[in-house]
Design an enzyme around this catalytic site. Structure first.
Site, PDB file in Angstrom:
ATOM      1  N   ASP A 252       0.859  -1.187   0.000  1.00  0.00           N
ATOM      2  CA  ASP A 252       0.000   0.000   0.000  1.00  0.00           C
ATOM      3  C   ASP A 252       0.893   1.234   0.000  1.00  0.00           C
ATOM      4  OD1 ASP A 252      -2.163   1.634   0.012  1.00  0.00           O
ATOM      5  OD2 ASP A 252      -2.976   0.951   1.920  1.00  0.00           O
ATOM      6  N   ALA A 253       1.049   1.830  -1.176  1.00  0.00           N
ATOM      7  CA  ALA A 253       2.004   2.931  -1.344  1.00  0.00           C
ATOM      8  C   ALA A 253       1.368   4.123  -2.053  1.00  0.00           C
ATOM      9  CB  ALA A 253       3.208   2.450  -2.136  1.00  0.00           C
ATOM     10  N   LYS A 254       0.261   3.886  -2.745  1.00  0.00           N
ATOM     11  CA  LYS A 254      -0.497   4.944  -3.435  1.00  0.00           C
ATOM     12  C   LYS A 254       0.422   5.836  -4.264  1.00  0.00           C
ATOM     13  CE  LYS A 254      -4.373   4.612  -0.242  1.00  0.00           C
ATOM     14  NZ  LYS A 254      -3.843   3.725   0.807  1.00  0.00           N
ATOM     15  N   ARG A 255       1.267   5.196  -5.050  1.00  0.00           N
ATOM     16  CA  ARG A 255       2.203   5.920  -5.885  1.00  0.00           C
ATOM     17  C   ARG A 255       1.491   6.561  -7.064  1.00  0.00           C
ATOM     18  NH1 ARG A 255       5.170   5.843  -1.633  1.00  0.00           N
ATOM     19  NH2 ARG A 255       6.921   4.395  -1.558  1.00  0.00           N
TER      20      ARG A 255
END
Lengths: 275, 275
Positions: free
Chosen positions: A93-96
């Site tokens: 979960d990094a929402k890049r």
């Protein structure tokens, strides 16, 4: 095996739609772990061992590691998962979200460095900011659509061509971005009617659904709104409610036992409404 | 001193709107640096020393470090900047975007761990995903508005209430999110007319403008469209055109000299159109 195949197999093998979120907040750790050099790894390892039989995915939240220089412990956790639970996908979960040349670097971070099966990404910069993740043909890109926070409405609920922006994103991903079947969407559990709208747009595409547990989403409404025809199609995430499950009064139970109990209860509560 | 005050002082002191982007791609480094353990730090340090007199900001792109386990070198670079060039703001290009509890961790990463003056963030998850950065009163949040990549149009050009989404974002940030004067916006140089539209919406708010140099944006059109009444208001970013300036034929010039020459030329080209 692709991310989607691995996820489908985990849904079946563990009879579970529960995704266990790993958001390790050291301040909430048991006292005996605090101050230990590998406290985060030890805590997550024990949570993983206690909940792996009930999970269809594990979702580490990278911010909790990068804030405190603990990338090495995140690497160790991902190594541990791949060696001991190779059948359970890792969702980073990094929402890049960045232009192509930079997105290639973020894809290397998630897929090569950490060996994740999928990564969460933002749609704001458009398809060419998502495409580099899809070059990794056995991995997945999970695109933000309708998020569970209050401010999610600020942009996602704006009207575009007569429908809210988040529905437009769902349609874009389903019709244009998901050419190789590697995409999934993030839709919060806090808005079951909107979850149902998204499901009606995207067919069988998987959904990552945060917002139950500590964030208060209703499990029955969530499952009814988001499941596919065969009663799967969702990774329903719970993080804090599982990680920090041990209540003060349950003095005889340790934190991993408490996490297992809450994970099992959550899996069972979800399963009651799947068929 | 706040981020905006520091930026304003740097505009004046160096008579420059040039932001030097630090996107260290080891494969493009000079041969004598390749394979060295601190190659990234050494490369960036020499670029910084060569260009600091011409820059109003330095912008490390975090993906280039996190892809290859080089966070320690990014820490060293930020330490070096703060000690040797404390008057030049550090913009951490990370394009973060997540719910409040997670955004607090990302703010710690940018502001506490790396000591950045500002960080780039995505607007997709709304105000409560940006607010935690604004709790750091002397720091800045630079919100994505209109990005320079081709796919930027996929969402940003959708029509909301008769205007493109990016203009809606500009208005939201100017009217509602920027209560304490800590915000700036990212608007690409590749669309000068849209840059002018955004400037007309946001008053004096600073803009981070990528897209000149390797991405091909026109400097005259960019400066005319984006400058404020006093001829400032922009951090015009160039990364690859400066970092990898040394052409094969310029055998007598080293990479840092070449970077200085291109940085000076870019600063001067910008300054010709500022007044």
């Amino acid at each position: 095996m692709t991310f989607i195949e691995k996820l489908s197999a985990a849904w079946s093998a563990n009879n579970s739609l529960l995704c266990v979120g790993l958001d390790p907040d050291v301040a909430r750790f048991p006292l005996h772990l605090q101050g230990q050099p590998d406290a985060i790894f030890t805590f997550c390892k024990e949570i993983i061992d206690a909940t792996a039989a009930t999970a269809c995915a594990f979702k580490p939240q990278i911010a909790y590691f990068s804030a405190i220089r603990a990338e090495d412990q995140l690497e160790a956790i991902c190594d541990y998962l791949r060696k001991n639970y190779p059948q359970i996908p890792i969702v980073m979960d990094a929402k890049r979200g960045d232009i192509g040349a930079t997105a290639e670097q973020y894809a290397r971070e998630a897929f090569e460095r950490y060996g994740a099966d999928a990564v969460t990404v933002s749609p704001y910069m458009g398809f060419d900011s998502v495409a580099p993740y899809l070059e990794w043909k056995d991995r997945g890109a999970i695109v933000l659509c309708r998020t569970s926070n209050a401010g999610g409405s600020d942009l996602q609920f704006l009207t575009v061509d007569g429908v809210p922006l988040y529905q437009h994103v769902a349609r874009l991903v389903a019709d244009k971005w998901n050419t190789n079947g590697q995409c999934a969407l993030v839709v919060g559990a806090t808005f079951p009617q909107e979850l149902a709208q998204v499901r009606s747009i995207i067919g069988e595409m998987p959904l990552l659904v945060p917002g139950i547990g500590a964030q208060g989403g209703d499990i029955q409404a969530t499952v009814n709104a988001g499941k596919t025809a065969n009663g799967t199609g969702m990774m329903i995430n719970s993080s804090r409610a599982i990680l920090y499950a041990k209540p003060d009064q349950a003095a005889g139970e340790d934190y991993a036992q408490a996490a297992r109990r809450v994970a099992e209860e959550t899996r069972d509560a979800i399963n009651r409404f799947r068929i």
